[in-house]
Design an enzyme around this catalytic site. Sequence first.
Site, short mmCIF file in Angstrom:
data_model
loop_
_atom_site.label_atom_id
_atom_site.label_comp_id
_atom_site.label_asym_id
_atom_site.label_seq_id
_atom_site.Cartn_x
_atom_site.Cartn_y
_atom_site.Cartn_z
N ASP A 280 -20.29 5.35 -5.54
CA ASP A 280 -19.01 5.59 -4.85
C ASP A 280 -19.09 6.80 -3.92
O ASP A 280 -19.97 7.66 -4.06
CB ASP A 280 -17.91 5.83 -5.88
CG ASP A 280 -18.24 6.99 -6.79
OD1 ASP A 280 -19.41 7.10 -7.23
OD2 ASP A 280 -17.34 7.81 -7.07
N GLU A 281 -18.19 6.81 -2.96
CA GLU A 281 -17.94 7.98 -2.11
C GLU A 281 -19.22 8.61 -1.56
O GLU A 281 -19.44 9.81 -1.72
CB GLU A 281 -17.16 9.04 -2.91
CG GLU A 281 -15.82 8.54 -3.39
CD GLU A 281 -15.02 9.61 -4.13
OE1 GLU A 281 -13.84 9.75 -3.82
OE2 GLU A 281 -15.59 10.31 -4.99
#
Lengths: 647, 647
Positions: A280-281
Amino acid sequence: MPAGVQSGTGVLPITQFFSVAVSGSRDPSLDRETQRFQAQLSRQTGIPFRPQAGQAATLTVHADHGREAIQKLGEDESYELTVSGSSAQLNAPTPLGILRGLQTFLQLVQITANGFAVPAITIKDQPRFPWRGLLIDVSRHFIPLEVMKRNVDGLAAVKMNVVHWHLSDDQGFRVESKVFPKLHEMGSDGMYYTQDEIREFIAYAHDRGIRVVPEFDIPGHSRSWVIGYPELASGPGPYTLETGDPIIDPTRESTYRFLDKFLAEMARLFPDAYFHIGGDEVDGKEWDANPKIKEFIQSHGMKNNQDLQAYFNQRLQKILTKNHKIMLGWDEILHPDLPKTIVVQSWRGQESLAAAARQGYSGLLSHGYYLDLMWPAARHYAVDPMSDAAATLTPEERSRILGGEACQWAEWVTPENIDSHIWPRNAVVAERLWSASEVKDVASMYARLNAVSLDLEWLGLTHRSARQQMLQRMAGSTDITALQVLAAVVEPVKDYSRWDGSKGPIDFHAPLNHMIDAVYPESDTARQFATLVQTFLQSGGKDQSAEAQIRTWLALWRDNDTKLHPTLEQSSLLQEDEPLSQELSALGAAGLQALDYIDKWQSSPDAWRTQQSVLVDQAQKPEAGLLVMVAMPVQQLLEASAVAGRN
Amino acid sequence: MPAGVQSGTGVLPITQFFSVAVSGSRDPSLDRETQRFQAQLSRQTGIPFRPQAGQAATLTVHADHGREAIQKLGEDESYELTVSGSSAQLNAPTPLGILRGLQTFLQLVQITANGFAVPAITIKDQPRFPWRGLLIDVSRHFIPLEVMKRNVDGLAAVKMNVVHWHLSDDQGFRVESKVFPKLHEMGSDGMYYTQDEIREFIAYAHDRGIRVVPEFDIPGHSRSWVIGYPELASGPGPYTLETGDPIIDPTRESTYRFLDKFLAEMARLFPDAYFHIGGDEVDGKEWDANPKIKEFIQSHGMKNNQDLQAYFNQRLQKILTKNHKIMLGWDEILHPDLPKTIVVQSWRGQESLAAAARQGYSGLLSHGYYLDLMWPAARHYAVDPMSDAAATLTPEERSRILGGEACQWAEWVTPENIDSHIWPRNAVVAERLWSASEVKDVASMYARLNAVSLDLEWLGLTHRSARQQMLQRMAGSTDITALQVLAAVVEPVKDYSRWDGSKGPIDFHAPLNHMIDAVYPESDTARQFATLVQTFLQSGGKDQSAEAQIRTWLALWRDNDTKLHPTLEQSSLLQEDEPLSQELSALGAAGLQALDYIDKWQSSPDAWRTQQSVLVDQAQKPEAGLLVMVAMPVQQLLEASAVAGRN
């Protein structure tokens, strides 16, 4: 709430002579479970059991066959529990179902006028989703094994079956690696789990019918990796545990040689079939700034950083497959280049979950189940993996939605207060994932949640008791009556407002010993008070019992600041709460005056009301990261007082 | 209260940068202690410490030399603690003194308007008596090791230095014997400590500066011995763990061959120089009934059973001496035939202690320190080993009084509630034995006891929190506000009244889950209320602040039964408390009426007062083993109302 319940007549008394007999499969985890069950029942009731020799068992437990040595996704958890006035029978195809059924039995035990008893009942039960989990982040703040264990006890009590262990992130790498020891040695503040502890924890969870799914978050969120192994980073560094935003470099073959060895080690350590790689991210800054990486993207015909991450994930996926693991990651790993075997965990929402399912990927919902956002239980309860965007899926696509996971991110928790951030609210996510989608009555949920909360304390969870101790610490005294009055009606700010309010980046070593750290995410008192006000107003001001109770609360609050002020003043931890206490008292006084107008069938003067509204507005603004949750119902009383004379 | 205290100016702040340096002796227990100290300080304050490299230590600890491998009676426990506005220094001849001084430091930490801090101070401290202990009976109800350990943490916090482990009695033999395994196997309900656990516990206690003195109670209190080894008994049996009153037969040589082996095994297991053989309450019935024993008494020129016990003790004493142990026993072992090396522990009183000292024996006081008698702290506090009969001893005789021990007999406690029976009251016995006899101001004691009680909870003791959970169990709900109002003003009956009130012999397997088991032995609320009434009456009814507080309490009680009644009625555990709740409400109403008369300067009518006195008398009678402790101050208000008009 079980799938099927039929009430009988009579009750089964729980006496000193209570006993359990086991027939059918003799899985060793079953024997340990029935022992734990009896110990837990003994704790809940305060009765030491002394079964009489030769007497028929009170509860007979029968599993048709054993369970898998490594618990499988979708393994049968169904059970049937029949309780009559003289005995109880619990049947299940597997010991997993027995585990679930015994927890139901514990929930049914009540104190009555004639002793402890279980009502006569027939229950046929099975879960709606096969994957029902809780993510615990142990990177931002380390959570010791004993705290993890008592939370696993809690998961078992609410029939969840996965603990998702977020083991690495920027702020700490929490697993001993024998192959790459600088990961835990330099990538943590010395707090990590040894491999023996990991094995101990997995066995502990397995005994309770809970899978342990590890997460190592890469290529972003990887600061703790590159302290010891800077060659993994895409940038030049330097990095410390507190500074820098490294991403792992997916263009070097040495990265994959490292991951090949590391993932093989971890795949051996964690027996579950699923393995979470985060994903993620990914902040692309380091990739953009590195000419070699930019060239790699171009020379491999990729369009952007997303394609590069997909390339990285494909490589990871092959390594994991070689190690007999199924890859799991956050929304961002979804990419057409990845095989359909991977599982996507959605932090972004039902839409991205539905999109994955349409493309043939399996998925889990976590959006809406973030316990660190400080939402009330009812809000989590309303989130259904099959609703919104998922509602239009075909049956085949729907079958790809495996369930969901609540998430306890650990920016603002310590071993001291993590229980109160998880419990009892996590129980409503558990019910959402176990029970039918039609089970959604909020009043019934809160009533049952209260009962569950009590049971959970008997497991050693400190979700209620920790507040008391923390308040005593702040007050420097055991006499915290007035402080509890205030603490009971405030809640921490919601969503990410606490981050926004913090000056600069979070200091993960700062003490978390203020009021905001001690109070419950949801105020029962405020919710009950709001309901009382609603009842009163809906009665047209005629419900005298409701009014009397409202007045008692308002008077308590009005008079509280005078009592509390000296305590707040002399404590550096409490001074910031002085405005809250004053506001609460002012709200109490305003509410009482509004009731006086209503009682006298007089409209309250506009000028007075304007003045009071300023006060209510002020009280609705956060102070010290806290919200006074009774401001809104007092506002409603003020509004009602405006029209009281006009009826 | 330390022996010498000098206040300075300023405070030493306790911040995240707090650190400890150790110089002088490097005893390994010292390093563990400073780590525990920092962890405890961190828990108390909620601050995770991050010492800065290169920064001078906040607290420097220096022990001149190491401590004994096996802690000795009278080993130096003195220390000097100097705290300035910038640093603190703790010096002691031995690490034992450091242990004591660190506990003092923890007690000095306060929350202030500017953060946590320790006031500038100079303390020179040492104990008054070298033997300051707590007896824990683990026979009547087994107390698991973890509960023993947290109580040892409590003992260390209040600077006691002996845990006296009452390991065998009629109802259970609680130590694994490898030589005579039927002792623990047949002489217990399966709950006993393995030898490994015993060693672990002794090491745990040693680390905290606490000696472990074992007691095996013979020749009486020995039912658990003879189940597996009936040949030890003086009677024909049969015996079970619940029935029979066997005494060990002191006339057979086989008895001594048994004890020779057994005591050698236990002497190896327990390293302390002292060994307790009980010796109390020898019921001579079996001796009287056995012709061989009667003949033995005659043929050996003994006068009575006491002489026979002395003969037995002499034989024991020789076995113990051979094993390098000093014999310790209760009053009854005192007999001119025993050597002066033995130590007598007095459960009978100062008189028997003084008698022993006059005869040249060393002694310990326990009379007056029986925590199971449910006395208020002040009553234990008033008992001094050197007072009463001991006051007339010569200095040499006085030096034979080594100290004392509080006693927690376990007829009515379980692992769940034992903490609240021991704490915080045991802290006043600890102070009596540590501090000068002149330290005896009761108000100061209670103020400090409250602070100690708070600190003890940070050690994991449950003396306050257990009540809450037990009340929730009884009520079947987390909403126990009204139940707590009642629980806060009742106390269990005193002395042995609970025994007298029980029908027949105690069933040691009966659940202890009623109100009497949950409430604190001493009601703080009742004590504070009594003080308020006294203040008010001494002011001639003029102290309006006191009166307002009294009225608030009385109104709370008056209105409580209505709220509480539904809860009491629906719980089999609480029904017996209905009369108590009604009485409390009636007392509230009576007290308020009395105040009304006093306020109006009217004498209350005699008839009314007579009626109310009947009520007060009723309220002073135990119900469900409980006493309503506010009956007496209400009676005082009634009496004052009689003369109110006559002033």
